[in-house]
Design a protein around this motif. Structure first.
Motif, mmCIF file in Angstrom:
data_model
loop_
_atom_site.group_PDB
_atom_site.id
_atom_site.type_symbol
_atom_site.label_atom_id
_atom_site.label_comp_id
_atom_site.label_asym_id
_atom_site.label_seq_id
_atom_site.Cartn_x
_atom_site.Cartn_y
_atom_site.Cartn_z
ATOM 1 N N TYR A 173 0.829 -1.208 0.000
ATOM 2 C CA TYR A 173 0.000 0.000 0.000
ATOM 3 C C TYR A 173 0.868 1.264 0.000
ATOM 4 O O TYR A 173 0.651 2.191 -0.782
ATOM 5 C CB TYR A 173 -0.894 -0.065 1.238
ATOM 6 N N VAL A 174 1.882 1.291 0.851
ATOM 7 C CA VAL A 174 2.764 2.450 0.953
ATOM 8 C C VAL A 174 3.462 2.717 -0.374
ATOM 9 O O VAL A 174 3.521 3.861 -0.855
ATOM 10 C CB VAL A 174 3.794 2.246 2.080
ATOM 11 N N LYS A 175 3.979 1.667 -0.996
ATOM 12 C CA LYS A 175 4.682 1.832 -2.269
ATOM 13 C C LYS A 175 3.744 2.366 -3.353
ATOM 14 O O LYS A 175 4.109 3.257 -4.135
ATOM 15 C CB LYS A 175 5.288 0.508 -2.716
ATOM 16 N N GLY A 176 2.509 1.842 -3.409
ATOM 17 C CA GLY A 176 1.565 2.279 -4.427
ATOM 18 C C GLY A 176 1.209 3.746 -4.291
ATOM 19 O O GLY A 176 1.145 4.480 -5.288
ATOM 20 N N VAL A 177 0.984 4.197 -3.069
ATOM 21 C CA VAL A 177 0.661 5.605 -2.835
ATOM 22 C C VAL A 177 1.843 6.492 -3.204
ATOM 23 O O VAL A 177 1.686 7.532 -3.865
ATOM 24 C CB VAL A 177 0.254 5.829 -1.364
ATOM 25 N N ARG A 178 3.024 6.091 -2.796
ATOM 26 C CA ARG A 178 4.228 6.885 -3.078
ATOM 27 C C ARG A 178 4.463 7.012 -4.584
ATOM 28 O O ARG A 178 4.815 8.079 -5.089
ATOM 29 C CB ARG A 178 5.433 6.240 -2.398
ATOM 30 N N ASP A 179 4.238 5.917 -5.316
ATOM 31 C CA ASP A 179 4.453 5.940 -6.758
ATOM 32 C C ASP A 179 3.485 6.899 -7.457
ATOM 33 O O ASP A 179 3.852 7.560 -8.430
ATOM 34 C CB ASP A 179 4.277 4.535 -7.344
ATOM 35 N N VAL A 180 2.254 6.989 -6.956
ATOM 36 C CA VAL A 180 1.241 7.835 -7.609
ATOM 37 C C VAL A 180 1.392 9.300 -7.200
ATOM 38 O O VAL A 180 1.370 10.201 -8.045
ATOM 39 C CB VAL A 180 -0.179 7.341 -7.282
ATOM 40 N N LEU A 181 1.537 9.553 -5.906
ATOM 41 C CA LEU A 181 1.469 10.920 -5.390
ATOM 42 C C LEU A 181 2.831 11.559 -5.130
ATOM 43 O O LEU A 181 2.918 12.779 -4.977
ATOM 44 C CB LEU A 181 0.655 10.947 -4.094
ATOM 45 N N GLY A 182 3.868 10.755 -5.032
ATOM 46 C CA GLY A 182 5.187 11.314 -4.755
ATOM 47 C C GLY A 182 5.396 11.693 -3.308
ATOM 48 O O GLY A 182 6.356 12.412 -2.979
ATOM 49 N N VAL A 183 4.489 11.248 -2.411
ATOM 50 C CA VAL A 183 4.644 11.504 -0.982
ATOM 51 C C VAL A 183 4.529 10.185 -0.222
ATOM 52 O O VAL A 183 3.890 9.240 -0.688
ATOM 53 C CB VAL A 183 3.578 12.501 -0.445
ATOM 54 N N GLU A 184 5.159 10.158 0.920
ATOM 55 C CA GLU A 184 5.136 8.967 1.759
ATOM 56 C C GLU A 184 3.888 8.983 2.627
ATOM 57 O O GLU A 184 3.665 9.937 3.383
ATOM 58 C CB GLU A 184 6.373 8.944 2.661
ATOM 59 N N PRO A 185 3.041 7.960 2.535
ATOM 60 C CA PRO A 185 1.893 7.921 3.443
ATOM 61 C C PRO A 185 2.358 7.678 4.876
ATOM 62 O O PRO A 185 3.187 6.807 5.126
ATOM 63 C CB PRO A 185 1.059 6.752 2.917
ATOM 64 N N GLU A 186 1.828 8.448 5.782
ATOM 65 C CA GLU A 186 2.193 8.316 7.198
ATOM 66 C C GLU A 186 1.151 7.456 7.897
ATOM 67 O O GLU A 186 -0.015 7.843 8.017
ATOM 68 C CB GLU A 186 2.245 9.686 7.863
ATOM 69 N N VAL A 187 1.558 6.293 8.322
ATOM 70 C CA VAL A 187 0.654 5.417 9.064
ATOM 71 C C VAL A 187 0.726 5.853 10.520
ATOM 72 O O VAL A 187 1.569 5.403 11.287
ATOM 73 C CB VAL A 187 1.051 3.942 8.888
ATOM 74 N N VAL A 188 -0.147 6.784 10.891
ATOM 75 C CA VAL A 188 -0.064 7.407 12.207
ATOM 76 C C VAL A 188 -0.663 6.504 13.270
ATOM 77 O O VAL A 188 -1.491 5.633 12.992
ATOM 78 C CB VAL A 188 -0.772 8.784 12.226
#
Length: 311
Positions: free
Chosen positions: A96-111
């Protein structure tokens, strides 16, 4: 003014806010606010993994949001993506993290649940000033997989996240039944009460001057209570719903068929199958806190994420 983009990816929906912020006045001006029901938490409670279909829906939403964010000239340095309950719980969260980063260019923060609670509190209470909504506030964010409780006035005094939410309760206790049985409803109630006991170990659930409810279940119940002909954010924001009205709506939703719930004018299609469990949880929270009414806020964790980039 500071222009930012905030994304909140929860268990049931992924939401975007592009806004201009004025840190000196506390004013937030929406440029674009939208939601897609992606049901990221599909089956996570049973399998412990994010479903491929749920990931595909989420990445498609990210592609749409990327176009919107770029259109407003917001770069990755002013974009924050916060991921909540489902992605905390999943074994394959790295996918999930890799997919989001590839699309948006930002690291998703799993808070953490506690950080989620702080962001929700900031978003919900920043504009609650004056005698109309007295402090202290007990804010709860009723999500798909978890619910955050935060007590505070100008600052957070206590916060706790617990594992109850409209998707989790529906999948675990209603078992796909269109009309849950009395036994299923009572089992769900017992689950909510047990988690409220855990919340109360950290956050006092009684004694707050104002109970503030956030997220789609609460706003949808407000729309139903007001008998709105369509979902109207302006009329929902800072509306008040009595405990008696919530109890009546919860009973009606639990006894309604899927088609009857879908026919409610203000109902989002993505909430039809989980709104009954959500309304049941809302009622249990109000009964536990002893609140005669809940103040409904359309400003929540999404606004808190935006404000976290203002400093």
């Amino acid at each position: 003014m500071t222009r930012v983009a905030a994304i909140d990816c929860g268990t049931n929906s992924i939401r975007l806010l592009v806004a201009d912020l004025d840190p000196e006045t506390g004013e937030i001006t929406d440029l674009d606010r939208r939601m897609i029901v992606n049901r990221l938490g599909q089956g996570v409670d049973q399998t412990g993994r994010l479903h491929p279909d749920a990931l595909a829906r989420t990445f498609a939403a990210c592609r749409e949001y990327h176009e919107v964010i770029a259109g407003f000239g917001v770069g990755p340095e002013r974009t924050r993506f916060v991921a909540t309950s489902a992605s905390r719980d999943a074994e394959n969260s790295d996918e999930y993290v890799k997919g989001v980063r590839d699309v948006l260019g930002v690291e998703p923060e799993v808070v953490s649940g506690e950080e989620e609670a702080h962001l929700s509190f900031t978003g919900a209470t920043k504009e609650l000033t004056g005698g109309q909504f007295p402090a202290p506030y007990l804010v709860f964010d009723l999500g798909g997989g978890s619910t955050e409780f935060v007590l505070g006035g100008t600052d957070v005094q206590a916060a706790r996240s617990v594992d109850i939410g409209c998707v989790r309760l529906t999948e675990r206790h209603f078992g796909g039944a269109e009309l849950p049985s009395a036994e299923q409803v009572e089992t769900a109630r017992a689950h909510v009460r047990a988690e409220l006991d855990k919340a109360a170990e950290v956050v006092p659930l009684t004694g707050a001057a104002t109970l503030v409810g956030l997220a789609g279940t609460v706003t949808t119940v407000s729309a139903i209570a007001q008998e709105l002909p369509a979902y109207d954010s302006a009329r929902i924001h800072h509306s008040r719903i009595s405990r008696e009205r919530v109890a009546g709506i919860a009973r009606e939703l639990l006894a309604a068929t899927h088609a009857e719930r879908a026919a409610i004018p203000s109902m989002h299609p993505g909430r039809v199958d989980v709104i009954a469990a959500g309304a049941l949880e809302l009622l249990e929270i109000m009964e536990r806190t002893g609140a005669a009414e809940v103040v409904v806020s359309e400003h929540d964790i999404l606004d808190g994420i935006a404000w976290s980039m203002a400093s």
